[in-house]
Design a protein around this motif. Structure first.
Motif, short mmCIF file in Angstrom:
data_model
loop_
_atom_site.label_atom_id
_atom_site.label_comp_id
_atom_site.label_asym_id
_atom_site.label_seq_id
_atom_site.Cartn_x
_atom_site.Cartn_y
_atom_site.Cartn_z
N UNK A 73 0.85 -1.20 0.00
CA UNK A 73 0.00 0.00 0.00
C UNK A 73 0.88 1.26 0.00
N UNK A 74 1.90 1.28 0.86
CA UNK A 74 2.77 2.46 0.96
C UNK A 74 3.56 2.65 -0.34
N UNK A 75 4.06 1.55 -0.91
CA UNK A 75 4.80 1.66 -2.19
C UNK A 75 3.88 2.28 -3.24
N UNK A 76 2.65 1.79 -3.31
CA UNK A 76 1.71 2.31 -4.32
C UNK A 76 1.40 3.78 -4.08
N UNK A 77 1.27 4.16 -2.81
CA UNK A 77 0.98 5.58 -2.52
C UNK A 77 2.14 6.47 -2.96
#
Ligand code: SF4
Ligand code: FES
Length: 205
Positions: A88-92
């Protein structure tokens, strides 16, 4: 090559020595999301979206499955609370660069990523390197490369090579998870139009 037996999502998987965890998972139909991996290219390990949880004799670690080799008796989880949080953080972070990229939006939905979490730096390219590596490793054409470093790093077509090689190839276009590549190509062509024959094929410069 001998078989290496490991567990992936509770299933016993027999992989060949030297395979990566990603390849072992794919061989039994288990999907792990990737952004910088391509089966024809050398392992790269750039985006980390393929992170999985590995338990090796009681030690837990989070590794990029596209570069992590299979090992006897390890137990892999392709989804867990922490794996999903990492993705999720990578995608954000990536969405701050390419908020309109369809591939990222689909993944964002799956992992509950918020495209507005980080300040926007719309560069459109997420530096997956697929175009650059495909052109170099598969086509041996070296028509596109990275220029600059850090936050100013971007891809650029080499006009002299691109004018000769790209028009009849364009194999890298569908690999780009954003539309940065097509945009860079259009810009290069506008600034350095390739010379063409009557049949539309490019002439060597
Ligand atoms: S232009 Fe596209 S394929 Fe090339 S590095 Fe950037 S995001 Fe990846
Ligand atoms: S797909 Fe493994 S690091 Fe990008």
């Amino acid at each position: 090559m001998s078989d290496v037996i490991l567990q992936i999502d509770g299933r016993e998987v027999a992989a060949k020595e030297g395979m990566t965890v990603l390849e072992a998972a794919q061989s039994v139909g288990i999907t792990i999301p990737t952004l910088c991996h391509h089966e024809k290219l050398e392992p790269f390990g750039g985006c980390r979206l393929c992170t999985v949880e590995v338990d090796d004799r009681g030690w837990t670690s989070y590794v990029a499955s596209c570069v992590y080799p299979v090992k006897k008796n390890i137990s892999v989880k392709t989804r867990s609370e922490k794996v999903d949080r990492i993705r999720k953080t990578i995608l954000e972070l990536l969405l701050a660069h390419a908020p309109d990229a369809f591939d990222l939006q689909d993944l964002a939905k799956e992992y509950g990523a918020n495209k507005d979490r980080f300040e926007k730096h719309a560069s459109f390219c997420i530096h997956c390197g697929l175009c650059v590596r495909y052109c170099a490793e598969v086509k041996k054409a070296y028509a596109v490369g990275f220029v600059d470093r850090g936050i100013r790093k971007e891809i650029s077509f080499i006009p002299e090579i691109s004018a000769r090689e790209c028009w009849n190839c364009k194999e890298c276009f569908p690999l780009c998870p954003t539309e940065a590549l097509q945009a860079a190509y259009v810009l290069t062509n506008a600034l350095h139009p390739p010379k063409t024959k009557g049949d539309g094929k490019t002439l060597e410069k």
